[in-house]
Design a protein around this motif. Structure first.
Motif: not given
Lengths: 112, 113
Positions: A9-26
């Motif tokens: 729902t929420h995510l805090i990252k630092t500059r230069g880092q990498q992030v992965t977000l996920r989604c499940s469709p209807k």
């Protein structure tokens, strides 16, 4: 019938880092799109996945990449995070060529 | 590239009043989506208009597409606090498409009880 779900729902990252977000469709949907929504703005199209391939791409750098899995779920990856990547990331799904497109609740990403 | 301009940017009305939100495109409209968004949350699909002159209603919300004017309007009758939120219009790149939508910046609606 569960709608489009996203995690986290929420995510805090630092500059230069990498992030992965996920989604499940209807349920029953096979096409997934990702949008970025900056504060006070409308969503901007990042890319769309169908049959595990990127089909359409908006004006976003290669730092933004994605993937779709055989079960139609999808991931959005962002490398080398910038402060300007802070936004609400929305996933939308639809079935085939249907014009009805449903959005998930979004992931709020904050880059510090 | 296509741009969608929404007006007004924000609107404060008393409960029970009618209101209209407009969405004007810089290019030909091949359809128009209306969504509602609560602050910081996902978009709720309201309706999609496909043809010029088409008008659709959902509960107390009516939307119309004017292809000649490259414009769509969203009208709420007898507004209620539950109508409060951000209304976004989005347009597809060509007819019959639900591909990448271009969105306006939204209209923030506040309904005072």
């Amino acid at each position: 019938d569960a709608g489009v779900t996203q995690s986290p729902t929420h995510l805090i990252k630092t500059r230069g880092q990498q992030v992965t977000l996920r989604c499940s469709p209807k349920s029953g949907h096979d096409t997934v799109s990702w949008y970025q929504q900056a504060l006070g703005q409308g969503p901007q199209f990042i890319f769309q996945y169908y049959e595990e391939e990127e089909r359409q791409r908006g004006n976003f750098p290669d730092r933004f990449s994605g993937h779709q899995f055989p079960n139609y779920s999808s991931e959005l990856n962002v490398n080398a995070l910038l402060l300007g990547d802070s936004a609400l990331y929305l996933c939308a799904s639809r079935r085939g060529s249907s014009y009805e497109q449903y959005f998930g609740p979004g992931t709020r990403l904050t880059v510090t | 590239s296509q741009e969608l301009e929404q007006s007004p940017q924000s609107l404060i009305v008393q409960e029970g009043k009618n209101l209209t939100i407009n969405c004007t495109s810089s290019k030909t409209l091949y359809g128009l989506y209306w969504y509602k968004q609560k602050y910081g949350e996902g978009l709720i699909f309201l309706m999609m208009l496909q043809k010029g002159g088409e008008e659709k209603s959902h509960e107390k919300i009516t939307a119309k597409l004017d292809e000649k004017k490259q414009q769509s309007s969203l009208h709420i009758t007898a507004s209620q606090p539950s109508h409060a939120g951000i209304y976004l219009c989005g347009a597809p790149p060509f007819s019959g498409s639900a591909r990448q939508l271009t969105f306006g910046s939204g209209t923030q609606l506040t309904v005072l009880p």
